[in-house]
Design an enzyme around this catalytic site. Structure first.
Site, PDB file in Angstrom:
ATOM      1  N   ALA A  47       7.033  -1.177  -7.733  1.00  0.00           N
ATOM      2  CA  ALA A  47       7.909  -1.744  -6.718  1.00  0.00           C
ATOM      3  C   ALA A  47       8.233  -0.639  -5.720  1.00  0.00           C
ATOM      4  O   ALA A  47       8.241   0.551  -6.071  1.00  0.00           O
ATOM      5  CB  ALA A  47       9.175  -2.274  -7.374  1.00  0.00           C
ATOM      6  N   GLY A  96       5.930  -1.922 -11.469  1.00  0.00           N
ATOM      7  CA  GLY A  96       5.630  -3.296 -11.070  1.00  0.00           C
ATOM      8  C   GLY A  96       4.131  -3.571 -11.008  1.00  0.00           C
ATOM      9  O   GLY A  96       3.693  -4.702 -11.236  1.00  0.00           O
ATOM     10  N   GLU A 132       2.997  -4.276 -14.433  1.00  0.00           N
ATOM     11  CA  GLU A 132       3.536  -5.593 -14.802  1.00  0.00           C
ATOM     12  C   GLU A 132       2.721  -6.725 -14.165  1.00  0.00           C
ATOM     13  O   GLU A 132       2.452  -7.739 -14.805  1.00  0.00           O
ATOM     14  CB  GLU A 132       5.010  -5.667 -14.374  1.00  0.00           C
ATOM     15  CG  GLU A 132       5.874  -4.702 -15.182  1.00  0.00           C
ATOM     16  CD  GLU A 132       7.275  -4.505 -14.608  1.00  0.00           C
ATOM     17  OE1 GLU A 132       7.378  -4.113 -13.430  1.00  0.00           O
ATOM     18  OE2 GLU A 132       8.247  -4.751 -15.322  1.00  0.00           O
ATOM     19  N   GLU A 146       9.617   3.603 -14.828  1.00  0.00           N
ATOM     20  CA  GLU A 146      10.948   3.310 -14.272  1.00  0.00           C
ATOM     21  C   GLU A 146      12.043   4.207 -14.848  1.00  0.00           C
ATOM     22  O   GLU A 146      12.999   4.556 -14.155  1.00  0.00           O
ATOM     23  CB  GLU A 146      11.315   1.838 -14.519  1.00  0.00           C
ATOM     24  CG  GLU A 146      10.493   0.834 -13.722  1.00  0.00           C
ATOM     25  CD  GLU A 146       9.195   0.432 -14.389  1.00  0.00           C
ATOM     26  OE1 GLU A 146       8.781   1.093 -15.382  1.00  0.00           O
ATOM     27  OE2 GLU A 146       8.556  -0.525 -13.924  1.00  0.00           O
TER      28      GLU A 146
HETATM   29  N1  CAA Z   1       7.330   2.998  -3.802  1.00  0.00           N
HETATM   30  C1  CAA Z   1       7.317   3.476  -2.530  1.00  0.00           C
HETATM   31  N2  CAA Z   1       6.417   4.391  -2.082  1.00  0.00           N
HETATM   32  C2  CAA Z   1       5.512   4.839  -2.951  1.00  0.00           C
HETATM   33  C3  CAA Z   1       5.461   4.390  -4.288  1.00  0.00           C
HETATM   34  C4  CAA Z   1       6.432   3.425  -4.702  1.00  0.00           C
HETATM   35  N3  CAA Z   1       6.432   2.901  -5.948  1.00  0.00           N
HETATM   36  N4  CAA Z   1       4.459   5.036  -4.928  1.00  0.00           N
HETATM   37  C5  CAA Z   1       3.889   5.842  -4.000  1.00  0.00           C
HETATM   38  N5  CAA Z   1       4.518   5.736  -2.811  1.00  0.00           N
HETATM   39  C6  CAA Z   1       4.225   6.453  -1.555  1.00  0.00           C
HETATM   40  C7  CAA Z   1       4.703   7.886  -1.591  1.00  0.00           C
HETATM   41  O1  CAA Z   1       6.093   7.971  -1.291  1.00  0.00           O
HETATM   42  C8  CAA Z   1       3.826   8.529  -0.532  1.00  0.00           C
HETATM   43  O2  CAA Z   1       4.353   8.196   0.719  1.00  0.00           O
HETATM   44  P1  CAA Z   1       4.373   9.327   1.912  1.00  0.00           P
HETATM   45  O3  CAA Z   1       2.912   9.643   2.142  1.00  0.00           O
HETATM   46  O4  CAA Z   1       5.015   8.596   3.043  1.00  0.00           O
HETATM   47  O5  CAA Z   1       5.139  10.462   1.377  1.00  0.00           O
HETATM   48  C9  CAA Z   1       2.508   7.772  -0.694  1.00  0.00           C
HETATM   49  O6  CAA Z   1       2.828   6.555  -1.383  1.00  0.00           O
HETATM   50  C10 CAA Z   1       1.484   8.528  -1.520  1.00  0.00           C
HETATM   51  O7  CAA Z   1       2.089   8.876  -2.745  1.00  0.00           O
HETATM   52  P2  CAA Z   1       2.094  10.387  -3.312  1.00  0.00           P
HETATM   53  O8  CAA Z   1       2.038  11.364  -2.206  1.00  0.00           O
HETATM   54  O9  CAA Z   1       3.240  10.487  -4.267  1.00  0.00           O
HETATM   55  O10 CAA Z   1       0.702  10.393  -4.083  1.00  0.00           O
HETATM   56  P3  CAA Z   1       0.300  11.268  -5.367  1.00  0.00           P
HETATM   57  O11 CAA Z   1      -1.170  11.061  -5.548  1.00  0.00           O
HETATM   58  O12 CAA Z   1       0.821  12.640  -5.269  1.00  0.00           O
HETATM   59  O13 CAA Z   1       1.078  10.554  -6.595  1.00  0.00           O
HETATM   60  C11 CAA Z   1       1.827   8.681  -7.905  1.00  0.00           C
HETATM   61  C12 CAA Z   1       0.747   9.245  -6.959  1.00  0.00           C
HETATM   62  C13 CAA Z   1       1.824   9.441  -9.239  1.00  0.00           C
HETATM   63  C14 CAA Z   1       1.483   7.215  -8.142  1.00  0.00           C
HETATM   64  C15 CAA Z   1       3.225   8.838  -7.233  1.00  0.00           C
HETATM   65  O14 CAA Z   1       3.148   8.307  -5.924  1.00  0.00           O
HETATM   66  C16 CAA Z   1       4.324   8.108  -7.952  1.00  0.00           C
HETATM   67  O15 CAA Z   1       4.804   8.583  -8.968  1.00  0.00           O
HETATM   68  N6  CAA Z   1       4.729   6.949  -7.422  1.00  0.00           N
HETATM   69  C17 CAA Z   1       5.852   6.184  -7.977  1.00  0.00           C
HETATM   70  C18 CAA Z   1       5.432   5.429  -9.205  1.00  0.00           C
HETATM   71  C19 CAA Z   1       6.612   4.689  -9.790  1.00  0.00           C
HETATM   72  O16 CAA Z   1       7.614   5.295 -10.166  1.00  0.00           O
HETATM   73  N7  CAA Z   1       6.490   3.351  -9.908  1.00  0.00           N
HETATM   74  C20 CAA Z   1       7.534   2.520 -10.463  1.00  0.00           C
HETATM   75  C21 CAA Z   1       8.430   2.021  -9.365  1.00  0.00           C
HETATM   76  S1  CAA Z   1       9.857   1.191 -10.023  1.00  0.00           S
HETATM   77  C22 CAA Z   1       9.327  -0.357 -10.431  1.00  0.00           C
HETATM   78  O17 CAA Z   1       8.171  -0.693 -10.285  1.00  0.00           O
HETATM   79  C23 CAA Z   1      10.414  -1.251 -10.954  1.00  0.00           C
HETATM   80  C24 CAA Z   1       9.955  -2.554 -11.475  1.00  0.00           C
HETATM   81  O18 CAA Z   1       9.451  -2.683 -12.559  1.00  0.00           O
HETATM   82  C25 CAA Z   1      10.233  -3.731 -10.686  1.00  0.00           C
END
Ligand code: CAA
Length: 262
Positions: A66, A111, A114, A134
């Protein structure tokens, strides 16, 4: 509706939906769900579609979760609404009358994991990564992850993944029963479409019944599950596909299913 966050196409009788926010690793927000729901409406009203394939645009991600920038300032009620909204979309995928294949071409986190688990089965590239991170954001899965993961991989594995937030490889996800098959990255699309085409050639009525029997039967005891199956088995007799499939076998030819509904 014009789509800016998803891509919707048809390859013969296979529908393809792509999450299309590659700069944010296809993170999902309410706009994505709005467009996806509109596309599902179109799929529901197009009886030529036999299979849906869900995947992510770009090289890196299926869906990295998400959208955190959307969630960061949400109030409790807004968080609940976002969760319900996502869950409703996942229930729609599960109840769609055609099979849905998740083609996971990179990160499937939070998400994204999921969404993949709500599809009928998952094919993944060997570089794909799965997880429910999360907990590292101070929250919990909100699109059914605590529920579907334990049903797919068992309670203990679900607890470990949701409590550590650890990412696992596609092979590990296969080992715990989450993923059906893993392919080299460059072969994933071809292999997914090969399976989609094989399914699409089968009878639409029978495919729908398989999906319903397995899904509805999973949450009830064996006797009731078998009752669901017998009812559906009986209904097959009303489908011209039954006559065609069995006649084709007896006449030693390939069947041509028309996919009529009962
Ligand atoms: N939401 C918003 N933006 C996201 C995102 C997310 N879930 N995942 C990645 N992005 C964005 C980053 O902020 C980045 O944006 P900018 O270029 O503007 O800075 C871009 O995508 C590229 O990401 P990274 O630079 O971080 O890429 P990376 O290769 O270094 O890392 C990754 C990849 C490990 C997937 C890392 O992006 C990450 O950890 N992302 C978050 C994953 C996460 O925590 N997901 C769970 C979200 S909560 C949820 O989903 C709740 C639910 O169940 C409903």
């Amino acid at each position: 509706m014009d789509y800016t966050n998803i891509l919707f196409s048809k390859e013969g009788n296979i529908a393809v939906l792509k999450f299309n926010r590659p700069k944010a690793l296809n993170a999902v927000n309410p706009d994505v769900f709005r467009e996806m729901n509109d596309a599902l409406d179109k799929i529901m009203s197009d009886s030529s579609i036999r299979v849906l394939v869900l995947t992510g645009e770009g090289e890196k991600a299926f869906v990295a979760g998400a959208d955190i920038s959307h969630m960061v300032n949400l109030t409790p009620l807004q968080m609940k609404e976002f969760s319900r909204n996502g869950q409703a979309f996942l229930f729609r995928l599960e109840r769609l009358p055609v099979p849905v294949i998740a083609c996971v071409n990179g990160f499937a986190l939070g998400g994204g994991c999921e969404i993949a688990m709500a599809c009928d089965f998952i094919y993944a590239s060997d570089n794909a990564k799965f997880g429910q991170p999360e907990i590292t954001l101070g929250v919990i899965p909100g699109f059914g992850g605590t529920q579907r993961l334990s049903r797919l991989a068992g309670k203990a594995m679900a607890k470990e993944l949701c409590m550590t937030g650890a990412m696992i490889s596609a092979q590990e996800a296969k080992d715990i029963g989450m993923v059906n098959r893993v392919f080299p990255r460059e072969k994933l699309w071809e292999e997914t479409m090969k399976t989609a085409a094989s399914i699409a050639a089968k009878g639409r009525v029978a495919l729908r019944a398989v999906k319903e029997c397995i899904d509805r039967g999973f949450d009830v005891d064996l006797q009731n599950g078998c009752n669901i199956e017998s009812e559906a088995f009986g209904l097959m007799a009303t489908s011209p596909d039954k006559k065609e499939g069995m006649t084709a076998f007896l006449e030693k030819r390939a069947p041509e299913f028309k996919g009529d509904m009962y």
